[in-house]
Write an enzyme that holds these catalytic residues in place. Sequence first.
Site, mmCIF file in Angstrom:
data_model
loop_
_atom_site.group_PDB
_atom_site.id
_atom_site.type_symbol
_atom_site.label_atom_id
_atom_site.label_comp_id
_atom_site.label_asym_id
_atom_site.label_seq_id
_atom_site.Cartn_x
_atom_site.Cartn_y
_atom_site.Cartn_z
ATOM 1 N N GLN A 387 3.050 -0.230 0.977
ATOM 2 C CA GLN A 387 3.839 0.828 1.623
ATOM 3 C C GLN A 387 3.858 2.106 0.791
ATOM 4 O O GLN A 387 3.759 3.212 1.323
ATOM 5 C CB GLN A 387 5.274 0.350 1.843
ATOM 6 N N CYS A 388 3.954 1.981 -0.524
ATOM 7 C CA CYS A 388 3.971 3.160 -1.392
ATOM 8 C C CYS A 388 2.647 3.908 -1.302
ATOM 9 O O CYS A 388 2.624 5.135 -1.158
ATOM 10 C CB CYS A 388 4.247 2.740 -2.833
ATOM 11 N N GLY A 389 1.531 3.165 -1.366
ATOM 12 C CA GLY A 389 0.218 3.805 -1.305
ATOM 13 C C GLY A 389 -0.022 4.494 0.017
ATOM 14 O O GLY A 389 -0.577 5.599 0.069
ATOM 15 N N LEU A 392 2.126 7.734 0.158
ATOM 16 C CA LEU A 392 1.513 8.789 -0.647
ATOM 17 C C LEU A 392 0.305 9.395 0.058
ATOM 18 O O LEU A 392 0.132 10.619 0.099
ATOM 19 C CB LEU A 392 1.097 8.243 -2.011
#
Length: 461
Positions: A387-389, A392
């Site tokens: 989810q973070c990648g 971003l």
Amino acid sequence: MNTMAPADELHRLAKRALDNGTATSIAESERLLHGYRIALTIGANEAKDRNHQTALLTAVALGRRVFLGGVFVDGPLDTPLLSPLLFGRTLAEAIATLGGTCGPAPSAHVPHIVIGGPVRARIDRFEVRAVFDGWRGGIVPGHKPGLGAGEIPTMPLSAMLAAALAVNEAFLHFSGEMAAAGRRSVGLNLWDIERSVDWFENDSAAPALRYLPTRLWLVGLGHLGQAYLWGLGLLPFSADVKVQLVLQDNDKITGSTESTSVLSDRTMIGLKKTRAMAAWADRRGFETTITERLFDQQFRRRHDEPAIALCGMDNAQGRRALDQVGFDFVVEAGLGRSHQDFRSMLVHTLPGELTASELWKEAESATPQALEAAAYRSMLADGSLDQCGVTLLAGKAVGAPFVGAVAATLVLCEVLRLLHGGPLHRLIDLNLIDPTRLRAAQQTRDFSTFNPGFSEVHGRQ
């Protein structure tokens, strides 16, 4: 070993294909760009002309970042390089240095940009001619003649503008966003922006280029900042003139930088942008000072430092400080970030009727709309990114180097018109989908007593 995250590696036009649904994976979006290629041709007489060389080299530098299948250049290329941009001894060497391929395209069906030479027969395929004279630059269909020679020499940024508009038109053709791409005439009058609807007509009020700025502060050295440097490098400074540049940025060059920034390449990955751009500017003959401090309200310009700032930052917080840190004249450009508006640009000069804080009000952060695209949902589903990648990646801007190049000509010409007593603008609003809809509002402040530091142009331009 390359340990960069996908957000720092992805080509900014490949991201466009992810966001608009054209591609459903990073690999597919990159394959799309590798399927694009263009051909450039320069005429025999034009190959020996400095401004036509400028147009050719600008088109190569921009084009090879957009058409990843190759940029093929045909013409008499064993000609001594006259451009002040030091990329080799001959046109052929410069083209190779910039990433182009010398020789005809492998197929007659490759979209074509013509620079000079005789008027060509009408064809059914995409073909445009880059044209420029005086302060005017643009494109016409390949079978139409260029601009007639006016009373003043070509201002180099007009050639840069024409090349950038030609590359934009070719990408419009590939992307299918405009059926008329390649069949229209599009250009700008860089002396009288508000008359750009009549850009093809000779402008008798435009002066010959006589004065050049010698003291400038560049804030931000990515997409826009490097386009500013490219344009400054084209200007005809005398060899004995000292041009002082302060270069400010606190970021490093990443894998994606090259896709939008005209002076970056993969050999520079990991370098501070200030160091890489100072090295280029030093080779051009400029004197540079670097600062890697964050630009914000705490920053202050000393009285003995350059008083004109050219801003290429992409964050509102930094822009809100532009009229608070001691500059006497600021020209700032902002570009669209999404797949719908990445060809749009706003140019401001400061100080103006509104303060920087009024122009760039604080806004609440929002989840990137791009997250809703199928490509990002697929990356989450198959586990290729967490989810973070994905967040971003979705939050990165879509960008194209030809947009920054056009914006740079507008920004630099505000400074040139300041030096020549021409009209200044508190706002220029332009979208490369249809430049005829340009909107401009003149600056009401009087800068006539401001002396920013300049030199005179001597000899042939």
